[in-house]
Write an enzyme that holds these catalytic residues in place. Structure first.
Site, PDB file in Angstrom:
ATOM      1  N   CYS A 158     -17.479  -4.464 -18.593  1.00 53.82           N
ATOM      2  CA  CYS A 158     -17.953  -4.038 -17.662  1.00 53.82           C
ATOM      3  C   CYS A 158     -19.305  -5.075 -17.271  1.00 53.82           C
ATOM      4  O   CYS A 158     -19.862  -4.986 -17.605  1.00 53.82           O
ATOM      5  CB  CYS A 158     -18.166  -2.817 -16.987  1.00 53.82           C
ATOM      6  N   CYS A 195     -25.035   0.941 -15.289  1.00 54.40           N
ATOM      7  CA  CYS A 195     -23.727   1.919 -15.271  1.00 54.40           C
ATOM      8  C   CYS A 195     -24.657   3.065 -15.139  1.00 54.40           C
ATOM      9  O   CYS A 195     -25.047   3.847 -16.153  1.00 54.40           O
ATOM     10  CB  CYS A 195     -22.591   2.154 -15.365  1.00 54.40           C
ATOM     11  N   CYS A 243     -16.131  -0.521 -21.109  1.00 53.95           N
ATOM     12  CA  CYS A 243     -17.218  -0.949 -20.722  1.00 53.95           C
ATOM     13  C   CYS A 243     -17.256  -2.381 -20.960  1.00 53.95           C
ATOM     14  O   CYS A 243     -18.861  -2.786 -20.645  1.00 53.95           O
ATOM     15  CB  CYS A 243     -18.006   0.462 -21.344  1.00 53.95           C
ATOM     16  N   CYS A 280     -12.334   0.524 -15.763  1.00 51.27           N
ATOM     17  CA  CYS A 280     -13.420   1.113 -15.220  1.00 51.27           C
ATOM     18  C   CYS A 280     -12.005   2.258 -15.125  1.00 51.27           C
ATOM     19  O   CYS A 280     -11.824   2.800 -14.898  1.00 51.27           O
ATOM     20  CB  CYS A 280     -14.695   1.605 -14.689  1.00 51.27           C
ATOM     21  N   TYR A 288      -6.682   6.467   3.588  1.00 53.43           N
ATOM     22  CA  TYR A 288      -6.972   5.331   2.427  1.00 53.43           C
ATOM     23  C   TYR A 288      -6.206   3.788   3.094  1.00 53.43           C
ATOM     24  O   TYR A 288      -6.763   2.328   2.808  1.00 53.43           O
ATOM     25  CB  TYR A 288      -6.773   5.812   1.104  1.00 53.43           C
ATOM     26  N   GLU A 318       0.686  -1.292   0.249  1.00 56.51           N
ATOM     27  CA  GLU A 318      -0.082  -0.405  -0.149  1.00 56.51           C
ATOM     28  C   GLU A 318       0.680   1.119  -0.331  1.00 56.51           C
ATOM     29  O   GLU A 318       0.330   1.950  -0.378  1.00 56.51           O
ATOM     30  CB  GLU A 318      -0.720  -0.258   1.133  1.00 56.51           C
ATOM     31  N   ASP A 344     -10.120   4.751  -2.459  1.00 57.06           N
ATOM     32  CA  ASP A 344      -9.238   5.926  -3.428  1.00 57.06           C
ATOM     33  C   ASP A 344      -9.241   6.065  -5.246  1.00 57.06           C
ATOM     34  O   ASP A 344     -10.947   5.796  -4.930  1.00 57.06           O
ATOM     35  CB  ASP A 344      -7.970   3.508  -3.936  1.00 57.06           C
TER      36      ASP A 344
END
Length: 318
Positions: free
Chosen positions: A229, A235, A226, A219, A146, A63, A164
């Site tokens: 997705c 969406c 798309c 995305c 975060y 991270e 995030d």
DNA sequence: TACTCGTGGGG
DNA sequence: TCCCCAAGAGT
């Protein structure tokens, strides 16, 4: 905002707000959970920090490194790092300059210093184990909202809203109907993220990783896929016809000629050096002596560079 | 809040 | 080529 100062009706959202126009946020959430998590089951990347053997320390190291740095560049440094310092106490026992050196060219080297500081705090205050509580994580150097949520969720399976840049973009599109999220994280985004969180702790942790992965792989910021997705049919941005982002233009970060570039050049020399570097060597990396001096002073002030008597410099060994 | 803080790959 | 931007934090 009050009725007396209101001169115009609230600005309408571009496109649909799925959470408002098609029902409650709870309904929206339930519709999204399964397809997103199932997509993640099928398409998640096999990243080293996602393996069980990574442990909480591995998750935390990843991270830190992934803060503003792409996965592909993190991978090799991550492997070396955990091989050299498999536990927080191992890193804490080293000089901070060694962390800066091992950080290599990941960028933002203050993160290396903070990770070293976090390891020291973990060794001192937490018996060498990465803490589990969000508040304790947040108290560590280099750990913000975060990262605290990410470690608690990914390493310990807890239920936290992990916001995030990827997740913010996914929610902005899928739920709010906008192409991009605001420049800075807003209270409304936090509220929405919490409302979308699955109730079950384990599922919530899965959801957090899944929404992040969806933003990273499908995305995406520039050219979203798309057609691949799993929630394109739900969406809000799609249903609105993919309206272009019109608000305040997102300011582009300049780099050439800035202090950052000079700092980078100076630190690159010091990272490679085995012995302390004379001033004259550093002088060669940048022409403008005023800016060069300012950059070096900044590095010293940040604790990234240690000045020694006699006008020589090195990475911090104390 | 807005700004600083590195580096490099892809479109 | 140039521009965008990538699992943010600290001040």
């Amino acid at each position: 905002m009050t009725a007396t100062t209101e001169t115009a009706p609230p600005e309408p959202e571009p496109g649909h707000d799925a959470a408002e126009s098609t029902g409650s946020v709870e309904q929206t959430a339930r519709a999204l959970h399964s397809p997103v998590v199932e997509w993640f089951d099928a398409h998640a990347r096999d990243l080293p920090w996602r393996r069980p053997e990574a442990g909480a320390w591995g998750v935390m190291v990843s991270e830190f490194m992934l803060q503003q740095t792409p996965v592909n560049r993190v991978l090799p440094v991550y492997e070396q790092w955990l091989s050299r310092w498999p536990r927080p106490a191992d890193l804490a026992a080293e000089a901070p300059g060694e962390a800066v050196r091992a950080w290599g060219r990941l960028g933002y080297p203050r993160r290396a210093l903070r990770l070293h500081g976090a390891a020291a705090a973990i060794a001192e205050r937490h018996g060498g184990d990465v803490p589990k509580e969000h508040a304790q994580l947040l108290a560590l150097p280099g750990v913000g909202e975060y990262t605290a949520a990410a470690v608690a969720s990914f390493a310990y399976g807890q239920r936290h809203a992990v916001l995030d840049t990827n997740v913010r973009r996914v929610f902005a599109r899928a739920v709010t109907g906008r192409q991009y999220p605001p420049n800075a994280t807003t209270a409304a985004e936090r509220k929405l993220a919490r409302a979308l969180l699955p109730e079950d702790e384990q599922t919530a942790a899965r959801w957090a990783a899944a929404t992040m992965e969806l933003g990273a792989l499908v995305c995406t910021a520039r050219a979203p896929s798309c057609s691949k997705c799993p929630i394109t049919h739900l969406c809000a941005w799609q249903l609105a016809g993919c309206p272009e982002h019109v608000d305040p233009p997102r300011r582009t970060q300049t780099y050439a000629g800035t202090d950052r570039q000079v700092r980078g050049k100076l630190l690159a020399v010091l990272r490679e050096a085995v012995t302390p570097v004379p001033q004259a060597t550093l002088d060669r990396v940048w022409n403008d002596s005023v800016q060069r001096a300012r950059a070096l002073d900044g590095l010293v002030a940040d604790g990234l560079v240690e000045p020694l008597p006699g006008g020589v410099y090195r990475l911090p060994m104390t």
